[in-house]
Design a protein around this motif. Structure first.
Motif, mmCIF file in Angstrom:
data_model
loop_
_atom_site.group_PDB
_atom_site.id
_atom_site.type_symbol
_atom_site.label_atom_id
_atom_site.label_comp_id
_atom_site.label_asym_id
_atom_site.label_seq_id
_atom_site.Cartn_x
_atom_site.Cartn_y
_atom_site.Cartn_z
ATOM 1 N N UNK A 1 10.873 33.352 23.550
ATOM 2 C CA UNK A 1 12.258 32.836 24.578
ATOM 3 C C UNK A 1 11.263 32.278 25.478
ATOM 4 N N UNK A 2 10.499 32.334 26.093
ATOM 5 C CA UNK A 2 9.630 31.350 27.066
ATOM 6 C C UNK A 2 8.806 30.202 26.161
ATOM 7 N N UNK A 3 8.396 30.264 25.021
ATOM 8 C CA UNK A 3 7.831 30.072 24.092
ATOM 9 C C UNK A 3 8.774 28.547 23.663
ATOM 10 N N UNK A 4 10.536 28.667 23.367
ATOM 11 C CA UNK A 4 11.119 27.634 22.964
ATOM 12 C C UNK A 4 12.186 27.070 24.131
ATOM 13 N N UNK B 1 19.033 33.659 21.726
ATOM 14 C CA UNK B 1 19.233 34.363 21.177
ATOM 15 C C UNK B 1 17.891 35.018 21.192
ATOM 16 N N UNK B 2 16.848 35.179 21.983
ATOM 17 C CA UNK B 2 15.871 35.628 22.221
ATOM 18 C C UNK B 2 16.002 36.571 23.200
ATOM 19 N N UNK B 3 17.298 35.610 24.542
ATOM 20 C CA UNK B 3 17.268 36.230 25.718
ATOM 21 C C UNK B 3 17.823 37.525 25.672
ATOM 22 N N UNK C 1 9.925 39.666 22.429
ATOM 23 C CA UNK C 1 10.870 38.590 22.357
ATOM 24 C C UNK C 1 11.467 37.745 23.801
ATOM 25 N N UNK C 2 10.861 38.459 24.575
ATOM 26 C CA UNK C 2 10.637 37.291 26.096
ATOM 27 C C UNK C 2 10.455 36.375 25.763
#
Lengths: 246, 263
Positions: free
Chosen positions: B96-99, B125-127, B92-93
């Protein structure tokens, strides 16, 4: 991927990548400056370049301390020429970082009353001085290596063989020059770290030379030199054996 | 000075310092606004915050790869709950980094037509999901340690186990109360039980500073996406304070590596 992670984990590794991108943008921008069809791309490149530059300035905020620490360490060197060159180079780098930090504060708006142009020139001057001292050190190390080589019997045999193998007109007329160049290239080949550092400093020095007006080239040359020196810097981070010691 | 050089050579360390500075600016901006200060000062603080945020986004450009590597390592853990929590949290992190990287490209001007709000929501949301998994992992570790602590204190006080219930025993596996006093004694019994649980929790956390630090860090961090996603809006001041606290705690784990929770 693991090597990429290890590389970018070092603060210096990431900074080199961003520096490469920054100067690549500057170079491409210069090459496309007269291309009216690519105006949008040029605007994007300008935005990317200034973004990277300001980001790198923020991340350089603590580097004065690093340079002073490096100066303290180089003060302990045994060789007096190396001691002088490297200590003065590190002190100049520390001064450069101080000017750079002031410029960052000005760009962000913390100190609006600062004369940006004057501080920018001060920064370029300090950077230029540190590069001159680094190049002096490179020349000193190369000279030492060359002197050492001439004393080696094995090398003398190699030299004689080289001079006899090439009976060209030029080498016959100027044998000393040919011998000198042969000695120089052999010395450089045997010390790749010194060669890399010399090339890097030569490329880098065009940047403050242009900025200070001592040798005005154009943004394209500055971009190209910056790009080459950044790539060489990445190579030295990837292969620590290629990093010049001390 | 030596420690600063070592500290700043780690890419993550400087990033944490700037994160602390960024959230300090958020908190400062809120405080100045409440205190009714000048527009110029507020603008400068806001500009500084935006600059730090954008630069941190730039510095995070390679972190997806790092998170995927961490997920690959977490897949080999022996404990199944830890394996699940940590692997999914790292993945998920990575998302998050990709977004976050896409957002950076949008803010810089490389992707001018990007819907920044949509991608911002996506990244938060991912974070949030990653943080919730980390908190689950913390709760699981606490639970394991509490059970172990209860067993050791149960074994220590075995001689007095069959005696009448008293708080000094500290055991959880309490024998059923005498049937005559059952309906009357249930409330003080429950409070006694909760008291013992809290005491046990306190003991476990005090003896495991890395776990306590990680728990506090995640608890502070979770308010940031909760506010930004609108699930539990707390306001800029609270978000700034939480962000600052969690950044300071994570700087502590970098300065003292023994405080970092393993794995």
């Amino acid at each position: 991927m693991e090597s990429f992670v290890k590389f970018t984990n070092q603060s210096q590794g990431r900074d080199r990548i961003f520096r490469t991108t920054q100067y690549a943008c500057a170079l491409v921008k210069y090459l496309l400056r007269n291309n009216s069809a690519r105006k949008e791309l040029v605007v994007k490149l300008q935005s990317l370049e200034s973004n990277m530059s300001s980001g790198r300035k923020l991340f350089r905020l603590g580097n004065t301390v690093n340079s002073i620490d490096a100066a303290k360490r180089t003060l302990q060197l045994s060789d007096p020429v190396l001691r002088l060159c490297l200590t003065v180079a590190n002190i100049n780098r520390a001064l450069y970082f101080i000017c750079d930090n002031v410029l960052w504060a000005r760009n962000v708006g913390l100190v609006p009353g600062i004369d940006k142009e004057r501080w920018s020139l001060n920064a370029s001057c300090c950077y230029f001085m540190s590069l001159v001292m680094s190049l002096t050190r490179d020349v000193y190390v190369i000279t030492q290596t060359m002197v050492q080589r001439t004393r080696e019997r094995q090398f003398q045999e190699k030299m004689d063989q080289h001079l006899n193998d090439n009976p060209d007109v030029a080498t016959v007329i100027v044998p000393q020059l040919d011998a000198f160049l042969f000695l120089l290239f052999q010395s450089l080949k045997s010390h790749p770290s010194v060669t890399l550092d010399t090339l890097k400093n030569i490329c880098d020095i065009f940047i403050p030379l242009d900025r200070l007006g001592v040798y005005r080239s154009n943004p394209g040359v500055v971009g190209f030199c910056g790009l080459i020196s950044s790539l060489l810097g990445i190579v030295s981070v990837l292969h620590p054996s290629l990093k010049i010691q001390p | 000075m030596d420690s600063w050089v070592r500290f700043s050579s780690q890419s993550q360390a400087k990033e944490r310092v700037f994160r602390a500075a960024q959230y300090a600016c958020t908190l400062l901006g809120y405080t100045l606004q409440q205190g009714g200060s000048g527009v110029q000062l507020l603008k400068m603080v806001k500009q500084l915050e935006t600059h730090m945020s954008l630069t941190r986004k730039l510095m995070r450009l390679g972190n997806s790869a790092e998170a995927v590597e961490a997920a690959k390592r977490a897949v080999h853990l022996s404990d199944s709950v830890l394996r699940l929590c940590l692997t999914v949290a790292h993945l998920n992190k990575a998302m998050y980094f990709a977004c976050d990287n896409v957002l950076w490209a949008g803010k810089v001007g490389l992707l001018p037509k990007l819907d920044q709000d949509k991608w911002s929501q996506r990244s938060f949301r991912y974070y949030l999901f990653a943080l919730m998994l980390n908190l689950t992992r913390d709760a699981y570790e606490i639970r394991l340690l509490m059970e172990r602590e209860a067993r050791t204190s149960h074994g220590g006080s075995n001689a007095t186990w069959t005696s009448s219930p008293s708080p000094e025993n500290g055991d959880l596996s309490h024998p059923h109360p005498s049937s005559s006093s059952f309906p009357v004694a249930i409330l003080p019994l429950l409070s006694e039980r909760f008291g013992r649980q809290f005491h046990l929790l306190g003991t476990v956390l005090r003896s495991n500073p890395p776990l306590l630090l990680d728990l506090l860090k995640n608890a502070c961090d979770v308010f940031i996406p909760l506010d930004r996603l609108g699930i539990y809006p707390t306001g800029q001041g609270f978000v700034g304070a939480c962000g600052l606290a969690s950044s300071v705690l994570s700087i502590l784990t970098i300065v003292h590596p023994w405080l970092k929770l393993k794995p």
